[in-house]
Design an enzyme around this catalytic site. Structure first.
Site, PDB file in Angstrom:
ATOM      1  N   ARG A  66     -51.205  21.721 -14.095  1.00 28.65           N
ATOM      2  CA  ARG A  66     -52.034  21.461 -13.337  1.00 28.65           C
ATOM      3  C   ARG A  66     -52.194  20.259 -12.147  1.00 28.65           C
ATOM      4  O   ARG A  66     -52.250  19.145 -12.635  1.00 28.65           O
ATOM      5  CB  ARG A  66     -53.336  21.803 -13.819  1.00 28.65           C
ATOM      6  CG  ARG A  66     -53.607  22.835 -14.539  1.00 28.65           C
ATOM      7  CD  ARG A  66     -55.048  22.696 -15.298  1.00 28.65           C
ATOM      8  NE  ARG A  66     -55.425  24.075 -15.991  1.00 28.65           N
ATOM      9  CZ  ARG A  66     -56.248  24.061 -16.841  1.00 28.65           C
ATOM     10  NH1 ARG A  66     -57.297  23.299 -17.115  1.00 28.65           N
ATOM     11  NH2 ARG A  66     -56.526  25.252 -17.450  1.00 28.65           N
ATOM     12  N   ASP A  95     -52.199  17.474  -9.592  1.00 26.00           N
ATOM     13  CA  ASP A  95     -53.280  16.772  -8.825  1.00 26.00           C
ATOM     14  C   ASP A  95     -53.405  16.943  -7.425  1.00 26.00           C
ATOM     15  O   ASP A  95     -52.263  17.329  -6.983  1.00 26.00           O
ATOM     16  CB  ASP A  95     -53.510  15.334  -9.267  1.00 26.00           C
ATOM     17  CG  ASP A  95     -53.823  15.026 -10.720  1.00 26.00           C
ATOM     18  OD1 ASP A  95     -54.422  15.873 -11.414  1.00 26.00           O
ATOM     19  OD2 ASP A  95     -53.735  13.948 -11.361  1.00 26.00           O
ATOM     20  N   TYR A 152     -40.261  15.936 -13.704  1.00 34.70           N
ATOM     21  CA  TYR A 152     -40.784  15.524 -12.299  1.00 34.70           C
ATOM     22  C   TYR A 152     -39.873  14.496 -11.653  1.00 34.70           C
ATOM     23  O   TYR A 152     -39.262  13.843 -12.018  1.00 34.70           O
ATOM     24  CB  TYR A 152     -42.174  14.816 -12.783  1.00 34.70           C
ATOM     25  CG  TYR A 152     -43.462  15.438 -12.838  1.00 34.70           C
ATOM     26  CD1 TYR A 152     -44.202  15.870 -12.136  1.00 34.70           C
ATOM     27  CD2 TYR A 152     -43.797  15.893 -14.338  1.00 34.70           C
ATOM     28  CE1 TYR A 152     -45.219  16.977 -12.165  1.00 34.70           C
ATOM     29  CE2 TYR A 152     -44.731  16.823 -14.743  1.00 34.70           C
ATOM     30  CZ  TYR A 152     -45.687  17.128 -13.719  1.00 34.70           C
ATOM     31  OH  TYR A 152     -46.547  17.917 -13.888  1.00 34.70           O
ATOM     32  N   ARG A 189     -47.584   8.765 -12.747  1.00 31.36           N
ATOM     33  CA  ARG A 189     -47.907   7.753 -11.660  1.00 31.36           C
ATOM     34  C   ARG A 189     -48.142   6.500 -12.075  1.00 31.36           C
ATOM     35  O   ARG A 189     -47.908   5.485 -11.632  1.00 31.36           O
ATOM     36  CB  ARG A 189     -48.983   8.555 -10.778  1.00 31.36           C
ATOM     37  CG  ARG A 189     -48.744   9.519  -9.927  1.00 31.36           C
ATOM     38  CD  ARG A 189     -50.140  10.364  -9.388  1.00 31.36           C
ATOM     39  NE  ARG A 189     -50.824   9.506  -8.800  1.00 31.36           N
ATOM     40  CZ  ARG A 189     -52.249   9.779  -8.647  1.00 31.36           C
ATOM     41  NH1 ARG A 189     -52.684  10.903  -8.976  1.00 31.36           N
ATOM     42  NH2 ARG A 189     -52.918   8.880  -7.994  1.00 31.36           N
TER      43      ARG A 189
END
Length: 259
Positions: free
Chosen positions: A53, A55, A114, A205
């Site tokens: 999911r 952001d 990622y 992040r």
């Protein structure tokens, strides 16, 4: 009902994230609306499930979702039909594949991959605006690699976990962090590749924002280890903005797309 896996690419800028939300645009709702034009089940409110999911503002080049349809579609025809009905949203179905009924985009996944893109240059960005995080000054890649090395393996990542994270445990195994430096016109691009079975909310992040402080000289590499061992969110570096983050791939016991 036939089950299909969908490989999805999207620009996260206009969306409030992947997950469908009331009165806010989402990637999930865009795909479900396209499916509703093709399948009676989705016209009646069926849902899709995704591997991650993402952001608001986060992009994807290899998100995976699955959908149960009433019609047994040809994969190519379903891909073409979905892309037609997704226009003009910045969402593309890259590939569709039939899968077994026990395949689950989220729970069958063995790893997520990622990419975070960080550009260092003084001139404002034009073509990359909204797709990378920009800083003004070059970074020391070797120091960032030294700091990242402390994060590889199984650790309690409380320091690098959002305060609203809903995961049951902060313990995760980070399998890889690789950092590349690429020369671009009038600047440098730093690409952070992270791979793990699963990630905590804001973990990527938080890690990249901390490593940027190392590369900029504000932190020593050893401070990353100290921050990790503190298990204290207050010891984390700045959380970098979402626009540089991409979900690039999801690993399964058998690749549903045959690649």
């Amino acid at each position: 009902m036939p089950r299909f896996a969908l490989k999805i690419e999207y620009d996260g800028r206009p969306f409030a994230g992947w997950q469908a939300q009331a009165d806010q645009p989402s990637v999930q709702k865009s795909v479900e609306d396209a499916l509703a034009r093709l399948d009676a089940g989705f016209a009646e409110g069926a849902r899709i499930a995704a591997a991650g999911r993402t952001d608001a503002g986060v992009h994807a080049t290899g998100q995976v979702a699955h959908a149960d349809l009433q019609k047994d579609w040809d994969s190519f025809r379903l891909t073409e039909a979905l892309n037609f009905h997704l226009k003009p949203a910045p969402v593309a179905i890259l590939q569709v594949a039939p899968v077994a009924g026990d395949f689950h985009a989220r729970f069958s996944a063995l790893e997520r991959r990622y990419l975070f893109r960080l550009v260092a240059r003084r001139a404002p960005l034009t073509h990359g605006r909204g797709r990378v995080w920009q800083v003004q000054n070059p970074l020391d890649i070797e120091k960032m690699r030294a700091g990242a090395a402390f994060l590889i393996g199984q650790h309690d990542f409380t320091t690098f976990r959002s305060s609203i994270c809903q995961a049951k445990s902060p313990v995760k195994t980070l399998d890889e962090i690789a950092i590349e430096e690429v020369e671009i016109p009038h600047g440098r691009e730093y690409r952070f590749f992270l791979r793990a079975r699963s990630f905590l909310h804001n973990q990527v992040r938080s890690i990249v924002g901390t490593l940027e402080r190392v590369g900029a000289g504000g932190w020593s590499p050893d401070r990353v280890r100290a921050a990790l061992e503190a298990r204290d969110r207050g010891e984390c570096g700045p959380v970098c903005p979402p626009q540089g983050l991409y979900l690039t791939g999801v690993g399964y016991p058998e690749n549903p797309f045959g690649e």
